[in-house]
Design a protein around this motif. Structure first.
Motif, mmCIF file in Angstrom:
data_model
loop_
_atom_site.group_PDB
_atom_site.id
_atom_site.type_symbol
_atom_site.label_atom_id
_atom_site.label_comp_id
_atom_site.label_asym_id
_atom_site.label_seq_id
_atom_site.Cartn_x
_atom_site.Cartn_y
_atom_site.Cartn_z
ATOM 1 N N VAL A 1 0.829 -1.192 0.000
ATOM 2 C CA VAL A 1 0.000 0.000 0.000
ATOM 3 C C VAL A 1 0.869 1.251 0.000
ATOM 4 O O VAL A 1 0.599 2.215 -0.683
ATOM 5 C CB VAL A 1 -0.983 -0.007 1.166
ATOM 6 C CG1 VAL A 1 -1.822 1.249 1.160
ATOM 7 C CG2 VAL A 1 -1.881 -1.216 1.049
ATOM 8 N N ARG B 1 -2.631 3.362 -6.559
ATOM 9 C CA ARG B 1 -2.559 3.795 -5.172
ATOM 10 C C ARG B 1 -3.913 4.190 -4.587
ATOM 11 O O ARG B 1 -3.999 4.438 -3.388
ATOM 12 C CB ARG B 1 -1.569 4.936 -5.012
ATOM 13 C CG ARG B 1 -2.081 6.282 -5.398
ATOM 14 C CD ARG B 1 -1.174 7.378 -4.827
ATOM 15 N NE ARG B 1 -1.604 8.653 -5.313
ATOM 16 C CZ ARG B 1 -0.904 9.461 -6.097
ATOM 17 N NH1 ARG B 1 0.287 9.109 -6.475
ATOM 18 N NH2 ARG B 1 -1.385 10.596 -6.490
ATOM 19 N N SER B 2 -4.954 4.216 -5.410
ATOM 20 C CA SER B 2 -6.270 4.601 -4.889
ATOM 21 C C SER B 2 -6.793 3.559 -3.907
ATOM 22 O O SER B 2 -7.005 2.393 -4.248
ATOM 23 C CB SER B 2 -7.272 4.757 -6.035
ATOM 24 O OG SER B 2 -8.585 4.709 -5.521
ATOM 25 N N LEU B 3 -7.029 3.979 -2.684
ATOM 26 C CA LEU B 3 -7.543 3.044 -1.684
ATOM 27 C C LEU B 3 -8.929 2.561 -2.052
ATOM 28 O O LEU B 3 -9.318 1.447 -1.726
ATOM 29 C CB LEU B 3 -7.600 3.715 -0.314
ATOM 30 C CG LEU B 3 -6.271 4.203 0.249
ATOM 31 C CD1 LEU B 3 -6.406 4.460 1.733
ATOM 32 C CD2 LEU B 3 -5.175 3.201 -0.011
ATOM 33 N N LEU B 4 -9.680 3.422 -2.732
ATOM 34 C CA LEU B 4 -11.037 3.026 -3.106
ATOM 35 C C LEU B 4 -11.001 1.967 -4.206
ATOM 36 O O LEU B 4 -11.816 1.045 -4.217
ATOM 37 C CB LEU B 4 -11.845 4.254 -3.532
ATOM 38 C CG LEU B 4 -12.092 5.242 -2.384
ATOM 39 C CD1 LEU B 4 -12.797 6.495 -2.888
ATOM 40 C CD2 LEU B 4 -12.905 4.595 -1.274
ATOM 41 N N THR C 1 -9.753 -1.301 -2.368
ATOM 42 C CA THR C 1 -10.789 -1.974 -1.573
ATOM 43 C C THR C 1 -11.858 -2.569 -2.488
ATOM 44 O O THR C 1 -12.403 -3.628 -2.195
ATOM 45 C CB THR C 1 -11.433 -1.016 -0.556
ATOM 46 O OG1 THR C 1 -11.783 0.211 -1.195
ATOM 47 C CG2 THR C 1 -10.487 -0.717 0.595
ATOM 48 N N ALA C 2 -12.142 -1.890 -3.613
ATOM 49 C CA ALA C 2 -13.123 -2.437 -4.561
ATOM 50 C C ALA C 2 -12.621 -3.761 -5.134
ATOM 51 O O ALA C 2 -13.392 -4.720 -5.272
ATOM 52 C CB ALA C 2 -13.397 -1.436 -5.689
ATOM 53 N N TYR D 1 -10.556 -5.788 -3.682
ATOM 54 C CA TYR D 1 -10.686 -6.759 -2.590
ATOM 55 C C TYR D 1 -12.123 -7.276 -2.514
ATOM 56 O O TYR D 1 -12.359 -8.471 -2.356
ATOM 57 C CB TYR D 1 -10.293 -6.083 -1.269
ATOM 58 C CG TYR D 1 -10.564 -6.897 -0.033
ATOM 59 C CD1 TYR D 1 -10.071 -8.193 0.097
ATOM 60 C CD2 TYR D 1 -11.315 -6.369 1.018
ATOM 61 C CE1 TYR D 1 -10.320 -8.935 1.245
ATOM 62 C CE2 TYR D 1 -11.562 -7.095 2.156
ATOM 63 C CZ TYR D 1 -11.063 -8.386 2.277
ATOM 64 O OH TYR D 1 -11.317 -9.117 3.397
ATOM 65 N N ARG E 1 -14.582 4.577 -9.717
ATOM 66 C CA ARG E 1 -13.429 4.924 -8.877
ATOM 67 C C ARG E 1 -12.150 4.979 -9.707
ATOM 68 O O ARG E 1 -11.249 5.766 -9.413
ATOM 69 C CB ARG E 1 -13.276 3.894 -7.757
ATOM 70 C CG ARG E 1 -14.415 3.920 -6.752
ATOM 71 C CD ARG E 1 -14.194 2.893 -5.648
ATOM 72 N NE ARG E 1 -15.283 2.916 -4.686
ATOM 73 C CZ ARG E 1 -15.373 2.104 -3.635
ATOM 74 N NH1 ARG E 1 -14.425 1.201 -3.422
ATOM 75 N NH2 ARG E 1 -16.390 2.188 -2.807
ATOM 76 N N ALA F 1 -9.891 8.270 -10.283
ATOM 77 C CA ALA F 1 -8.463 8.265 -9.950
ATOM 78 C C ALA F 1 -7.641 8.785 -11.130
ATOM 79 O O ALA F 1 -6.714 9.581 -10.955
ATOM 80 C CB ALA F 1 -8.012 6.854 -9.566
ATOM 81 N N LEU G 1 -6.455 -3.907 -0.927
ATOM 82 C CA LEU G 1 -6.296 -3.473 0.469
ATOM 83 C C LEU G 1 -7.278 -4.261 1.323
ATOM 84 O O LEU G 1 -8.482 -4.256 1.066
ATOM 85 C CB LEU G 1 -6.589 -1.977 0.605
ATOM 86 C CG LEU G 1 -6.536 -1.421 2.034
ATOM 87 C CD1 LEU G 1 -5.143 -1.528 2.626
ATOM 88 C CD2 LEU G 1 -7.010 0.029 2.071
ATOM 89 N N THR G 2 -6.748 -4.933 2.326
ATOM 90 C CA THR G 2 -7.567 -5.838 3.126
ATOM 91 C C THR G 2 -7.428 -5.525 4.615
ATOM 92 O O THR G 2 -6.554 -4.767 5.030
ATOM 93 C CB THR G 2 -7.091 -7.294 2.910
ATOM 94 O OG1 THR G 2 -5.800 -7.436 3.539
ATOM 95 C CG2 THR G 2 -6.961 -7.629 1.442
#
Lengths: 387, 387
Positions: A172, A284-287, A290-291, A293, A301, A305, A374-375
């Motif tokens: 991350v 690098r977009s966390l959204l 997570t999507a 994941y 998203r 980004a 990202l988990t």
């Protein structure tokens, strides 16, 4: 070009070995004499071994010593002395000048290296040095921290060999979690050519799994040419690119807590810079992470980004595809949302490697970047990491 | 300056109301006539309401209509028509020009607004309009998406009132998760002064909870001056700064899945830009965020984040303190690690608001940034968010 076994030990003239204890202290040593070049962390706060190696390279190197468990960063004058002392220990064993021994560290910031432990184990690791494949594996294993998979690869191109190992897994923000890369080759090149080739390969590999072009206090990639092999610079570059890209993908796939590898493939950008920026923004977009994941094909998203990446983008020119390497689903075609494909896209996202392809439709430049999902495990690993 | 009740309805001449249904569609309307200015998303991909409002402001506004559930972004010509139609519906009810009605949206990207639902509920919300405090609350509640707390604040300065409401909660990348801000005042200023004051206040508040200066497709902050109140520009700016900072902190504290508010306070920077960069780098560092979640005083991660921020930094000049607002623990003093204080720091981190103070020791500029910790709940919320 063919992939061969043995990591750095696939290169004639290179020996390696490593050792780690139950307290997560690790020590690796690699020997092999030749012209060496390095690419280092861009962080303003530089770890002691980075400061030392930045002074020593380019230069002829006889060996590299690397420890895990302690980053030897933010350790002032004493840290510099410790880094030099580590190199000295190996130099004494080999009977060479200590400035011809490379040093690298990875681990916790703000602690001094346990020099007693290092001194105690140098002899043991030196005694274990071998050109057998197991040597490279032992060394690569010794420098793992939160890594869960061993990272090494070797290729043969036009009779020349290039072998490398890497350590790193904080996907991350991988740049905060040290990336160490040690590559050897038996090709014969000047410092200038070696440096140019290494820089080029690193820019398209390790720097494309790095979140934002920043670097940890400890990052370094070293390339040592130990032989007299002849190969065109172009073919050597291809081989080196392959080695670096494979190692970079291993790091991305081994992201802390990750379950999926994400490859972002940007094309149609106006400039190479735009393509890199857009690719990195998605990775690098966390959204987005997570999507992925959640196996949710949330293309909005991704577009957002790309839109905020700084790259030239026009909403009605973007074409967006998801792929698992074999099947392809087009979600957006030149700005138009394709209806009725979300279920197909969702099915594809169940795979453990997802390719997101975006054609910006404005130019002819492209770039690839790699990341991971990202988990909760990422959060747990990093919340519990000791101080 | 004193804090007063009522949100935007604390300002004489302002009425508000809102409504949401069980499918997470929400509709808010605020009325109040006056000079209005706006600050908008910097994303290259702009939502329809942002495009429309960017054309309409600065200008005299009679009302604002905002919906939640759908971002009306990446929706092409039809999206623009829908945004204008939303404004038209309110304009028809008020008997004013539709260009004097503001429009904003927040929610999912790539879907069209459910105009049937909007048309069906406009009359109902119009009928509910009130200058009672409950009106502001209903409107603020109607535009919440993943928000868990209502965000509004009002102050009185020199007899003038400034009241605002905000929506936003995606702290880890808030800029991807729309931030909507509606502020009213009965102070009387020209467009130029209003814009300058709003821009200044936003830069030190909402832009300091934004991860990297980018913005979502839908972000906007609107300021409407509905009265004839007299106040010095300086005092007005102070009041507006307070309103924006309080709303920004509410957004940070309401970060998706967050358990703790993080304030980063940088001083001693060579330039204001350096101070902002350093503050933001710490707030956006996932390793810092997870460390705060784990209540681990991992100052090495903070120093490393500052080091890679791009700001001028020297390791032996940095002083680092943790605080809970009352107690202070110094972890690093001018580059020297203070031994034996980690337990105190750890105890302090059990609090729900943590202040990280870093004096770079190089100059006299400073900046504050706000964020929150990163938790498994964040991952869950965003992995499960529908497509």
């Amino acid at each position: 070009m063919r992939i061969i076994e043995g990591g750095v030990c696939a290169v004639p003239g290179v020996k390696a070995y490593g050792k780690r204890d139950e307290n997560n202290n690790g020590l690796a040593i690699i020997t092999g004499k030749g012209n060496a070049v390095g690419v280092f962390a861009q962080n303003r706060i530089r770890a002691a071994p980075v400061i030392v190696m930045n002074e020593r390279l380019p230069g002829v190197m006889n060996a590299i010593i690397a420890n895990s468990g302690c980053a030897n960063a933010f350790t002032g004058e004493r840290g510099l002395e410790d880094a030099k002392r580590m190199a000295q220990l190996v130099a004494d064993e080999l009977g060479v000048n200590s400035k011809s021994v490379g040093v690298a560290s990875t681990g916790i910031i703000g602690h001094y290296v346990d020099m007693d432990w290092i001194e105690e184990h140098v002899k043991e690791v030196m005694d274990g040095l071998t050109s057998e494949p197991g040597g490279s594996e032992a060394a690569a294993r010794a420098i793992m921290t939160t890594d869960t998979i061993l990272k090494q690869v070797a290729v043969e191109v036009d009779g020349v060999r290039i072998g490398g190992m890497a350590k790193g897994s904080g996907m991350v923000e991988p740049n905060m979690n040290t990336v160490l890369v040690f590559i050897y080759t038996d090709a014969d090149f000047s410092y200038d050519v070696l440096y140019k080739c290494l820089k080029t390969a690193v820019d398209d590999s390790f720097n494309m799994i790095v979140v934002d072009g920043d670097a940890s206090t400890n990052d370094m990639a070293l390339l040592t040419a130990v032989g007299k092999g002849r190969i065109s610079e172009h073919h050597f570059q291809e081989g080196l690119n392959f080695v670096c890209t494979e190692l970079a993908k291993m790091i991305a796939r081994d992201g802390e807590g990750a379950t999926k590898l994400i490859e972002v493939n940007i094309s149609g950008a106006i400039s190479k810079d735009d393509a890199r920026r857009a690719a990195k923004a998605v990775v690098r977009s966390l959204l987005v992470k997570t999507a992925v994941y959640g196996e949710s094909p949330n293309w909005g998203r991704i577009v957002s980004a790309i839109g905020r990446s700084g790259a030239d983008v026009e909403a009605d020119k973007i074409t967006l595809e998801f792929s698992d390497g074999v099947n392809v689903v087009t979600l957006v075609k030149e700005g138009n949302i394709i209806e009725g494909v979300l279920d197909q896209a969702r099915a594809l996202m169940a795979r453990d490697a997802i390719v997101i392809k975006a054609d910006l439709g404005l130019g002819s430049e492209g770039a690839r970047a790699w990341g991971c999902d990202l988990t909760c495990d990422y959060v747990r690993i990093n919340a519990e990491y000791m101080t």
